[in-house]
Design an enzyme around this catalytic site. Structure first.
Site, PDB file in Angstrom:
ATOM      1  CB  SER A 134      36.030  43.514  47.805  1.00 51.08           C
ATOM      2  OG  SER A 134      36.952  43.655  46.747  1.00 51.08           O
ATOM      3  CE  LYS A 137      35.356  41.524  44.323  1.00 49.11           C
ATOM      4  NZ  LYS A 137      36.752  41.546  44.749  1.00 49.11           N
ATOM      5  CB  SER A 191      38.245  39.305  47.527  1.00 48.07           C
ATOM      6  OG  SER A 191      37.539  40.528  47.437  1.00 48.07           O
TER       7      SER A 191
END
Length: 357
Positions: A134, A137, A191
């Site tokens: 993640s 992101k 997230s």
């Protein structure tokens, strides 16, 4: 015999008078034409000089770097007569950077950078291609902030919800309406992979086009060891980056106030409109153990915020912005730690350098 001058004094005939007038007229026209030509020549010369020649100021050396007007030495950033390099404001290293007594025991790669002095304090495998989970992101948020309209209202559809239900989510539901700004908070705080998909489809027009924008932006900022295949970071063998490229992305994203605010939030309450038209509240909680109290940074170090990432293949990952007691900023990143406990132990090892440098 007397000679007379009758032929001279004799009156001119009409034909002779017309011929005489025509000749005078021709001489007058020729004189006017000559004057007009001279006038046009003078005007043309003046126009040529003022339009063209007046700009041809004689430069002894128009490209002289030392010229008081056309040179560059008078610029504040110039100190040596050479243009400031592309990396002037970047922390740069091609190799590992060691710090006495510090090593990574449980993580594949990591780095600590002094953003105030533009210096790499520690680096281990900083240019190794790894799965980012993640941490992806960060780039998703950057593209949304750079190319999207934060006030746009986005309706959650099946594309946003087409993710692994066991993965990290912001708990979006079909028909929910959020602004792009709100979804960026859900992306970075909770997230949310669903938020990532919703953002990508809205900003890019399609997931594929958004991913193409991510890759183009990565290349543009110098993150040339990066390749994305999605907007959330779920595992794909062709989806990778490096600790150094994460730094470049993070640095770019920090130029936007929404990003800086979102990574600093421990808890965020969002008001959204559900499919039934009613408004509800949803709470997103940070995934950072520094914000949940499960991890404590070294003394005199304040964790400002960051982004987590975890998958089986990527291991535990974390990027952080921290500050010392003087307010100086530091970026740190750990990639592919074996467990979350290992991740925060290794991160504290890096942060401890700040007090020792």
């Amino acid at each position: 015999m007397r000679c007379t001058d009758n032929a001279v004094n004799q009156p001119l005939t009409r034909a002779q008078l017309r011929l005489q007038k025509r000749r005078r007229r021709q001489r007058r026209n020729a004189l006017l034409a000559s004057c007009l030509f001279c006038l046009l020549l003078a005007v043309g010369s003046m126009l040529y000089y003022f339009i063209f020649r007046s700009h041809e100021i004689s430069f002894e050396d128009p490209y002289d770097i030392n010229h008081e007007i056309y040179g560059v030495l008078n610029l504040p950033s110039m100190t040596s007569g050479r243009a400031e390099p592309f990396t002037a404001d970047l922390c740069v290293t091609a190799d590992d950077v060691n710090f006495d007594g510090i090593s990574l025991s449980y993580a594949e790669a990591g780095a600590l950078m002094d953003l105030s002095e533009h210096k790499v304090l520690f680096a281990s495998n900083i240019h190794e291609r790894l799965y980012p989970a993640s941490l992806t992101k960060i780039m998703t948020a950057l593209i949304a902030l750079k190319y999207g309209n934060l006030d746009d209202v986005i309706t959650v559809d099946e594309i946003a919800l087409d993710i692994d239900p066991e993965s990290s989510v912001a708990y979006l539901e079909y028909g929910d309406q959020y602004t792009l700004r709100q979804l960026i908070y859900g992306l970075l705080i909770a997230s949310g992979n669903d938020a990532g998909n919703a953002i990508a489809y809205h900003v890019g027009g399609s997931i594929e086009n958004f991913v193409s924008m991510m890759n183009s932006e990565a290349y543009a900022i110098g993150a040339t060891n990066t390749h994305f295949t999605n907007a959330h970071g779920l595992q794909d063998e062709s989806h990778y980056t490096t600790p150094y490229d994460i730094y470049l992305m993070f640095r770019e994203a920090m130029q936007y106030d929404v990003f800086a605010d979102a990574i600093n939030q421990q808890v965020y309450v969002v008001t959204y409109t559900a499919a039934d038209g009613e408004q509800y509240e949803r709470t997103w909680t940070s995934t950072s153990h520094y914000f949940t109290g499960e991890a404590v940074p070294p003394e005199n170090i304040t964790v400002f915020g960051g982004k987590t990432g975890t998958t089986d293949e990527a291991g535990a990952c974390l990027s952080l912005l921290s500050k010392d007691v003087y307010g100086n900023s530091y970026f740190s990143v750990i990639m592919d730690a074996q467990t979350k406990d290992d991740l925060y132990e290794e991160m504290n090892e890096l942060l401890s350098i700040i007090n020792k440098k």
